[in-house]
Enzyme design. Structure first.
Site, mmCIF file in Angstrom:
data_model
loop_
_atom_site.group_PDB
_atom_site.id
_atom_site.type_symbol
_atom_site.label_atom_id
_atom_site.label_comp_id
_atom_site.label_asym_id
_atom_site.label_seq_id
_atom_site.Cartn_x
_atom_site.Cartn_y
_atom_site.Cartn_z
ATOM 1 N N CYS A 59 0.809 -1.356 -0.252
ATOM 2 C CA CYS A 59 -0.342 0.168 0.215
ATOM 3 C C CYS A 59 0.802 1.529 -0.127
ATOM 4 O O CYS A 59 0.080 2.336 -0.178
ATOM 5 C CB CYS A 59 -0.480 0.097 1.624
HETATM 6 C C1 BEZ Z 1 0.739 -4.392 2.109
HETATM 7 O O1 BEZ Z 1 0.059 -3.808 1.438
HETATM 8 O O2 BEZ Z 1 1.949 -5.107 1.782
HETATM 9 C C2 BEZ Z 1 0.044 -5.317 1.883
HETATM 10 C C3 BEZ Z 1 -1.767 -5.413 3.089
HETATM 11 C C4 BEZ Z 1 -2.297 -6.668 3.039
HETATM 12 C C5 BEZ Z 1 -2.071 -7.454 3.524
HETATM 13 C C6 BEZ Z 1 -0.768 -8.389 2.450
HETATM 14 C C7 BEZ Z 1 -0.187 -7.274 2.265
#
Ligand code: BEZ
Length: 213
Positions: free
Chosen positions: A46
Site C-alpha cells: 500500500c
Molecule cells: C501490503 O500492503 O503490503 C499488504 C497489505 C495487506 C496484506 C498483504 C500486504
C-alpha cells in the site's frame, strides 16, 4: 450493500478524509474519478501504491481525473502513515484518503470480501465518469499491487470511446489504431472517419485513433 455494475450511478456518500469531509459527488464535480481501496495503513505494498499515485498527479490532472483512496483505518493513522509515504517514496501525498472505520463506504462499494479477509478492504478500483456513472471495476488481492499505468491506459480508452465511435483492441495504448464500432455500417465509415480505415474482415475494421494528430 447492493451489487454495483458498470453503467450504474456510483453511490454517493459523505466520509471523513485526510482533506476534510467529502461528499463524493460534490467532490467529483465535473471530473472523472477513481475511488480505490487498500487493505491497511503502514503496509508495504500500500505504501508503494499511494506513493505511485501521488507521483502520477500530473497524469491524472491531464485526464481530468480526481483520485481518492480508502481504508478502514482511522484518520490519525492515515495522517501518520502519509508522513512515511512521503519520506519513503520521495513524494507528497496530494489526494484525500478516506477513513472508513465504520465500513460505511466499503460496504456500500462491496470492498470487503470476507473469504479473502473479513475485516480489511481488498484492492478495489472504481472509475466514475463526469455523469457519476461507474465505467470500470477492478479488484486485486492484498498481495498484488496495482499497475497504475494500466489504469491510465484504461482511462484513455474510456475517454476516447465515450466521445468517438470506436473501441480499443487488445493491448491498445493511446496513439494506436482503433476498432470501428460494430454498429457502424461500412458505407458510413468515410464520413465518420476521414483518416480512412482498413477492412480486415467485415466485422473487423481498423481506423487511426480519431483524436490523435
Ligand atoms: C501490503 O500492503 O503490503 C499488504 C497489505 C495487506 C496484506 C498483504 C500486504
Amino acid at each position: 450493500m447492493s451489487t454495483i455494475r458498470l453503467g450504474d450511478e456510483a453511490p454517493n456518500f459523505t466520509a471523513k478524509s485526510t482533506e476534510g469531509e467529502i461528499n463524493f459527488h460534490e467532490w467529483l464535480g465535473d471530473s472523472w474519478g477513481i475511488l480505490f481501496s487498500h487493505p491497511a495503513d503502514y503496509t508495504p505494498v500500500c505504501t508503494t501504491e499511494l506513493g505511485t499515485v501521488a507521483k502520477y498527479k500530473d497524469k491524472f490532472d491531464k485526464r481530468n481525473v480526481k483520485v481518492v483512496a480508502l481504508s478502514v483505518d482511522g484518520l490519525d493513522s492515515h495522517k501518520g502513515w502519509v508522513l512515511d509515504i512521503n519520506e519513503t517514496q520521495n513524494t507528497t501525498v496530494n489526494f484525500p484518503i478516506i477513513a472508513d472505520e465504520d465500513h460505511k463506504v466499503s460496504e456500500l462499494y462491496d470492498m470487503i470480501h470476507p473469504n479473502a479477509n473479513n475485516k480489511l478492504t481488498v484492492r478495489s478500483v472504481f472509475v466514475v465518469d463526469p455523469d457519476k456513472k461507474v465505467k470500470l471495476i477492478i479488484t486485486y488481492p492484498a498481495s498484488t499491487g496495482r499497475n497504475f499505468d494500466e489504469l491510465l491506459r484504461v482511462i484513455d480508452s474510456l475517454q476516447l470511446t465515450a466521445y468517438h465511435k470506436v473501441a480499443t483492441p487488445a493491448n491498445w495504448i493511446s496513439g494506436d489504431d482503433c476498432v470501428v464500432s460494430p454498429s457502424i455500417e461500412s458505407k458510413d465509415i468515410p464520413d465518420i472517419f476521414p483518416k480512412g480505415y482498413t477492412e480486415i474482415k467485415p466485422y473487423l475494421r481498423m481506423t487511426p485513433q480519431p483524436d490523435s494528430k
